[in-house]
Design an enzyme around this catalytic site. Structure first.
Site, mmCIF file in Angstrom:
data_model
loop_
_atom_site.group_PDB
_atom_site.id
_atom_site.type_symbol
_atom_site.label_atom_id
_atom_site.label_comp_id
_atom_site.label_asym_id
_atom_site.label_seq_id
_atom_site.Cartn_x
_atom_site.Cartn_y
_atom_site.Cartn_z
ATOM 1 C CE1 TYR A 131 -3.622 2.538 0.785
ATOM 2 C CE2 TYR A 131 -2.258 3.222 2.619
ATOM 3 C CZ TYR A 131 -3.326 3.440 1.788
ATOM 4 O OH TYR A 131 -4.094 4.557 1.971
ATOM 5 C CG ASP A 188 -2.215 -4.380 5.177
ATOM 6 O OD1 ASP A 188 -3.413 -4.713 5.243
ATOM 7 O OD2 ASP A 188 -1.855 -3.219 4.893
HETATM 8 C C1 PLP Z 1 -6.061 1.809 3.147
HETATM 9 C C2 PLP Z 1 -5.010 0.850 3.446
HETATM 10 C C3 PLP Z 1 -4.098 1.078 4.478
HETATM 11 C C4 PLP Z 1 -4.123 2.351 5.303
HETATM 12 O O1 PLP Z 1 -5.258 2.421 6.091
HETATM 13 P P1 PLP Z 1 -5.972 3.801 6.528
HETATM 14 O O2 PLP Z 1 -7.144 3.331 7.302
HETATM 15 O O3 PLP Z 1 -6.325 4.532 5.274
HETATM 16 O O4 PLP Z 1 -4.981 4.549 7.333
HETATM 17 C C5 PLP Z 1 -3.152 0.106 4.739
HETATM 18 N N1 PLP Z 1 -3.079 -1.020 4.015
HETATM 19 C C6 PLP Z 1 -3.937 -1.279 3.009
HETATM 20 C C7 PLP Z 1 -3.821 -2.537 2.251
HETATM 21 C C8 PLP Z 1 -4.926 -0.357 2.685
HETATM 22 O O5 PLP Z 1 -5.757 -0.600 1.672
#
Ligand code: PLP
Length: 378
Positions: free
Chosen positions: A98, A170
């Site tokens: 990301y 993630d």
């Molecule tokens: C959007 C996103 C983030 C960041 O999250 P926020 O809630 O916007 O701070 C991190 N990892 C992935 C895969 C995302 O899509």
């Protein structure tokens, strides 16, 4: 308990005192103590809040971990996780991670001496090669954004364990409904709950689950010390969204399958990236480690101009960053979510100017198909 039941009955169900079936919003900062230092489990809401706690218990159970944490955003969650490390430590990350994760590692945390390198984590050899003396963790996104690359989480966790590294995943794209990295050997899982978990484009939040008590204590220390907590209103709103995660994910998947079928058969589309496709390089791994392929698709229409045309013509796909909500969203990663990644690097990664990413929503799929059809014409 199965996942759909867990989403509704998991964590802390309702309110014991009144019988209310939804968790109350404890809009409070501090708590009366029965004597100095004698509190009833809560002393100050940065340290702990009952509404946030209910959310933290819920995500902990959904991911099958030891302890859950709720933060003010996905990036606050990631930053807190990175604060478990020290100056001079090195983290290996997925290369098409990301954009915000790339940015925080290379523009902020690097200033505090945390080193990062970005590699193709779907390739186990490149992981082995990338591990250095001071490497402390692997940070993985799978599927990735926007190319939907897949990393074998079991294999990767094994490599991490032999080198005494933490595996951090993630899990935003798959959600705990489809994929549970901790049960595949990961140590920490995190989410931008802003996406599928919230699901309605109305809350920004981040969640983390860790698989052991020591990590739990360490992360709580970071959370309480640095303070990026989620407020009670947003904690409640997020739990409200999460109750329907199961049925939403099932329907996202059904709509996406039809859209992928349409795109792969369309002459204006050069390439479709979706883990559910038999010709996706890691289709089998995806099938093995996830219960679903998700609602994210990217496809290449050949040029930046053609991509712009599609974006201008669509009616039901909202031009916006973000993903995972009830409404279908469309974006050009090179100009939007991945604009913070230098052009040179985007090219290396295969994020072409003609690449369009869609987050398939919950509209009637016939409308979505007709919309894409007219947008791709000419
Ligand atoms: C959007 C996103 C983030 C960041 O999250 P926020 O809630 O916007 O701070 C991190 N990892 C992935 C895969 C995302 O899509």
């Amino acid at each position: 308990m199965r996942k759909k039941t867990q989403l509704i009955h998991g964590g802390i169900f309702g309110d014991e005192k009144t019988g209310a079936v939804s968790v109350p919003i404890y809009q409070v900062s501090t708590y009366k103590q029965d004597g100095p230092g004698k509190h009833r489990g809560y002393e100050y809401s940065r340290t702990g809040n009952p509404t946030r706690n209910a959310l933290e218990e819920l995500i902990k159970e959904l991911e099958g971990g030891e302890r859950g944490f709720a933060f003010g955003s996905g990036m606050a969650a990631m930053t807190a996780v990175m604060m478990l490390f020290n100056q001079g430590d090195h983290i290996l990350l997925t290369d098409d991670v990301y954009g915000g994760s790339f940015r925080v590692m290379t523009k902020i945390l690097n200033r505090f001496g945390l080193e990062a390198t970005f590699i193709d984590t779907s390739d186990m050899d490149s992981i082995e090669k990338g591990i250095k003396q001071n490497t402390k963790a692997l940070f993985i996104e799978t599927p990735t954004n926007p190319l939907l690359k897949i990393t074998d989480l079991e294999e990767l966790s094994k490599i991490a364990k032999t080198h005494h590294l933490l595996t951090i995943v993630d899990n935003t794209f798959s959600t705990p409904y489809w994929q549970n990295p901790l049960t595949l050997g990961a140590d920490i899982v995190l989410h931008s709950a802003t996406k599928y978990l919230g699901g309605h484009s109305d809350v920004v939040a981040g969640l983390v689950v860790v698989n052991d008590e020591k990590l739990g204590d360490d992360l709580h220390f970071v959370q309480n010390s640095t303070g990026g907590v989620l407020g009670p209103q947003d904690s409640w709103l997020l739990m409200r969204g999460m109750k329907t995660l199961g049925i939403r994910m099932e329907e996202h998947e059904r709509n996406t399958t039809e859209i992928v079928r349409f795109l792969t058969g369309h002459e204006a589309v050069l390439k479709v990236h979706y883990p559910g496709l038999l010709n996706h390089p890691n289709h089998e791994i995806s099938k093995k480690q996830s219960r679903g392929f998700g609602g994210m698709v990217s496809f290449d229409v050949g040029s930046g101009e053609k991509a712009q045309q599609v974006l201008e013509k669509v009616k039901y796909f909202t031009l916006a960053e973000s993903l995972g909500a009830v409404e279908s969203l469309i974006s050009i990663p090179a100009l939007m979510t991945h604009a913070s990644i230098p052009a040179e690097r985007r090219k290396e990664l295969g994020i072409t100017d003609g690449l369009i990413r869609i987050s398939v929503g919950l509209e009637d799929v016939k409308d979505l198909l007709e919309d894409l059809e007219q947008a791709l014409e000419g």
